[in-house]
Design a protein around this motif. Structure first.
Motif, PDB file in Angstrom:
ATOM      1  N   LEU A  12      -7.189 -25.558  41.741  1.00  0.00           N
ATOM      2  CA  LEU A  12      -5.840 -25.281  41.243  1.00  0.00           C
ATOM      3  C   LEU A  12      -5.487 -26.187  40.064  1.00  0.00           C
ATOM      4  O   LEU A  12      -4.917 -25.733  39.070  1.00  0.00           O
ATOM      5  CB  LEU A  12      -4.807 -25.459  42.361  1.00  0.00           C
ATOM      6  CG  LEU A  12      -4.601 -24.300  43.337  1.00  0.00           C
ATOM      7  CD1 LEU A  12      -3.541 -24.664  44.362  1.00  0.00           C
ATOM      8  CD2 LEU A  12      -4.200 -23.019  42.607  1.00  0.00           C
ATOM      9  N   GLN A  13      -5.839 -27.468  40.190  1.00  0.00           N
ATOM     10  CA  GLN A  13      -5.552 -28.421  39.104  1.00  0.00           C
ATOM     11  C   GLN A  13      -6.351 -28.079  37.843  1.00  0.00           C
ATOM     12  O   GLN A  13      -5.828 -28.136  36.730  1.00  0.00           O
ATOM     13  CB  GLN A  13      -5.866 -29.841  39.561  1.00  0.00           C
ATOM     14  CG  GLN A  13      -4.900 -30.376  40.613  1.00  0.00           C
ATOM     15  CD  GLN A  13      -5.328 -31.717  41.177  1.00  0.00           C
ATOM     16  OE1 GLN A  13      -6.382 -32.237  40.821  1.00  0.00           O
ATOM     17  NE2 GLN A  13      -4.531 -32.274  42.071  1.00  0.00           N
ATOM     18  N   ASP A  14      -7.622 -27.700  38.034  1.00  0.00           N
ATOM     19  CA  ASP A  14      -8.472 -27.365  36.886  1.00  0.00           C
ATOM     20  C   ASP A  14      -8.023 -26.080  36.203  1.00  0.00           C
ATOM     21  O   ASP A  14      -8.250 -25.885  35.003  1.00  0.00           O
ATOM     22  CB  ASP A  14      -9.938 -27.220  37.328  1.00  0.00           C
ATOM     23  CG  ASP A  14     -10.532 -28.554  37.775  1.00  0.00           C
ATOM     24  OD1 ASP A  14      -9.944 -29.602  37.437  1.00  0.00           O
ATOM     25  OD2 ASP A  14     -11.566 -28.543  38.466  1.00  0.00           O
ATOM     26  N   ASN A  15      -7.429 -25.162  36.982  1.00  0.00           N
ATOM     27  CA  ASN A  15      -7.020 -23.863  36.440  1.00  0.00           C
ATOM     28  C   ASN A  15      -5.500 -23.712  36.415  1.00  0.00           C
ATOM     29  O   ASN A  15      -4.986 -22.593  36.444  1.00  0.00           O
ATOM     30  CB  ASN A  15      -7.631 -22.738  37.288  1.00  0.00           C
ATOM     31  CG  ASN A  15      -9.138 -22.711  37.224  1.00  0.00           C
ATOM     32  OD1 ASN A  15      -9.739 -22.123  36.332  1.00  0.00           O
ATOM     33  ND2 ASN A  15      -9.774 -23.368  38.182  1.00  0.00           N
TER      34      ASN A  15
ATOM     35  N   ILE B 147      -0.376 -16.799  34.477  1.00  0.00           N
ATOM     36  CA  ILE B 147      -0.280 -15.517  35.181  1.00  0.00           C
ATOM     37  C   ILE B 147       1.113 -15.329  35.764  1.00  0.00           C
ATOM     38  O   ILE B 147       1.737 -14.272  35.617  1.00  0.00           O
ATOM     39  CB  ILE B 147      -1.351 -15.432  36.289  1.00  0.00           C
ATOM     40  CG1 ILE B 147      -2.755 -15.313  35.674  1.00  0.00           C
ATOM     41  CG2 ILE B 147      -1.083 -14.239  37.219  1.00  0.00           C
ATOM     42  CD1 ILE B 147      -3.878 -15.452  36.653  1.00  0.00           C
ATOM     43  N   PHE B 148       1.630 -16.377  36.425  1.00  0.00           N
ATOM     44  CA  PHE B 148       2.966 -16.288  37.033  1.00  0.00           C
ATOM     45  C   PHE B 148       4.055 -16.155  35.971  1.00  0.00           C
ATOM     46  O   PHE B 148       5.003 -15.379  36.147  1.00  0.00           O
ATOM     47  CB  PHE B 148       3.222 -17.508  37.918  1.00  0.00           C
ATOM     48  CG  PHE B 148       2.564 -17.429  39.255  1.00  0.00           C
ATOM     49  CD1 PHE B 148       3.066 -16.599  40.250  1.00  0.00           C
ATOM     50  CD2 PHE B 148       1.429 -18.185  39.539  1.00  0.00           C
ATOM     51  CE1 PHE B 148       2.455 -16.513  41.486  1.00  0.00           C
ATOM     52  CE2 PHE B 148       0.808 -18.110  40.775  1.00  0.00           C
ATOM     53  CZ  PHE B 148       1.318 -17.267  41.766  1.00  0.00           C
ATOM     54  N   VAL B 149       3.917 -16.884  34.879  1.00  0.00           N
ATOM     55  CA  VAL B 149       4.900 -16.779  33.792  1.00  0.00           C
ATOM     56  C   VAL B 149       4.850 -15.390  33.169  1.00  0.00           C
ATOM     57  O   VAL B 149       5.892 -14.791  32.859  1.00  0.00           O
ATOM     58  CB  VAL B 149       4.645 -17.864  32.716  1.00  0.00           C
ATOM     59  CG1 VAL B 149       5.480 -17.595  31.476  1.00  0.00           C
ATOM     60  CG2 VAL B 149       4.973 -19.236  33.270  1.00  0.00           C
TER      61      VAL B 149
ATOM     62  N   LEU C 128       7.434 -10.163  32.329  1.00  0.00           N
ATOM     63  CA  LEU C 128       7.428  -8.703  32.451  1.00  0.00           C
ATOM     64  C   LEU C 128       8.620  -8.210  33.254  1.00  0.00           C
ATOM     65  O   LEU C 128       9.254  -7.204  32.913  1.00  0.00           O
ATOM     66  CB  LEU C 128       6.121  -8.231  33.112  1.00  0.00           C
ATOM     67  CG  LEU C 128       4.899  -8.101  32.220  1.00  0.00           C
ATOM     68  CD1 LEU C 128       3.674  -7.737  33.041  1.00  0.00           C
ATOM     69  CD2 LEU C 128       5.131  -7.040  31.139  1.00  0.00           C
ATOM     70  N   GLN C 129       8.935  -8.938  34.337  1.00  0.00           N
ATOM     71  CA  GLN C 129      10.085  -8.558  35.159  1.00  0.00           C
ATOM     72  C   GLN C 129      11.394  -8.705  34.372  1.00  0.00           C
ATOM     73  O   GLN C 129      12.253  -7.819  34.430  1.00  0.00           O
ATOM     74  CB  GLN C 129      10.118  -9.411  36.422  1.00  0.00           C
ATOM     75  CG  GLN C 129       8.995  -9.091  37.394  1.00  0.00           C
ATOM     76  CD  GLN C 129       8.935 -10.062  38.553  1.00  0.00           C
ATOM     77  OE1 GLN C 129       9.249 -11.234  38.415  1.00  0.00           O
ATOM     78  NE2 GLN C 129       8.526  -9.570  39.714  1.00  0.00           N
TER      79      GLN C 129
END
Length: 275
Positions: free
Chosen positions: A236-239, A246-248, A253-254
């Motif tokens: 998770l830290q590396d990515n 992705i979440f942003v 989009l929403q």
């Protein structure tokens, strides 16, 4: 004079009209959203791997007998209705459906934002739950072939073994080191814990046999010794940038969908006000 009045009314009406670009862009946005949601729901529900894993989740998690399949059906149903409301609302210029779409999409965005904040605040609790989940998976390793494949994939992908280390496999009745254990896999680990030999073309499924009878330093030559909880945190830290991106992206989009819907509602109301 009648001609001037007619021209004046015509110009006044022309000043307020529904934007075709917004209308059909929102329609296309929802069609794409709709199709993706249907496809992902079908993949989750009907792929052999997910069927096996989902059918076993209630046994390896503290869900009180709740069948996770229903969760996918409910989420898929809500997304389907939301996409339908957006499509028909945009095509028919129905302000009720458009408001329903934008309010519901805003609610989902708010829930996602709340979940993100809670995940950050209660990250230690989530870590404990992940540890609990992995250990229960370890216990149920031989109970379901699809679950077994999922665990092997996770251990190979994150280069880990057990929740915190190879000794977590003592939780499994086939791999534990008790003297009364008659299994040939006693004091061993699954092949997915083994350090891969690049020269081997065929997977040696017996590479983990008896390996935990050796000392800590000796076993490092043959098996992975890092736990999956720690490796997942490291991943998770590396990515972090990719995951956050992705979440942003989903959030933008929403928000974009909400803005389109509200813009279309304003246009429809403006046109109706001139009638």
């Amino acid at each position: 004079v009648p001609g001037r009045m007619s021209r004046k009314n015509h110009n006044h009406y022309k000043g307020a009209e529904v934007s075709c670009c917004v209308k059909y862009f929102l329609f296309g946005f929802n069609i794409l959203f709709w199709v993706i949601r249907i496809l992902t729901t079908l993949v989750h529900l009907f792929s052999p791997l997910h069927q096996g894993v989902l059918s076993n989740l209630s046994a390896i998690t503290d869900l009180g007998g709740f069948d996770p399949v229903w969760l996918f059906i409910v989420v898929g149903g809500v997304m389907f209705i939301l996409g339908f409301a957006g499509c028909i609302g945009a095509l028919r210029e129905n302000t009720t459906l458009l408001k329903f779409f934008s309010v519901f999409l805003g609610l989902i965005f708010f829930l996602e934002l709340t979940a993100g904040i809670l995940a950050f605040v209660f990250k230690d609790w989530i870590k404990d739950q992940l540890n609990f989940f992995i250990n229960n998976n370890v216990k149920a390793y031989r109970d379901d072939i699809d679950l077994q494949n999922l665990i092997d994939f996770a251990q190979e992908y994150w280069s880990c073994c057990g929740a915190h280390g190879p000794d977590d496999w003592n939780l499994n009745m086939y791999f534990n080191c008790t003297e009364l254990n008659p299994s040939r896999e006693r004091c061993g680990v699954p092949f997915s814990c083994c350090v891969k030999d690049p020269a081997e073309d065929v997977i040696n499924t017996q590479c983990g046999y008896d390996v935990r009878l050796q000392g800590e330093l000796d076993r490092q030559k043959y098996i992975l010794t890092k736990g999956c909880v720690g490796q997942f945190e490291k991943w998770l830290q590396d990515n972090l940038i990719i995951v956050a991106g992705i979440f942003v992206g989903i959030a933008l989009l929403q928000i974009f969908g909400i803005c389109l819907a509200q813009n279309l509602v304003s246009d429809v109301k403006a046109v109706k006000a001139n009638w």
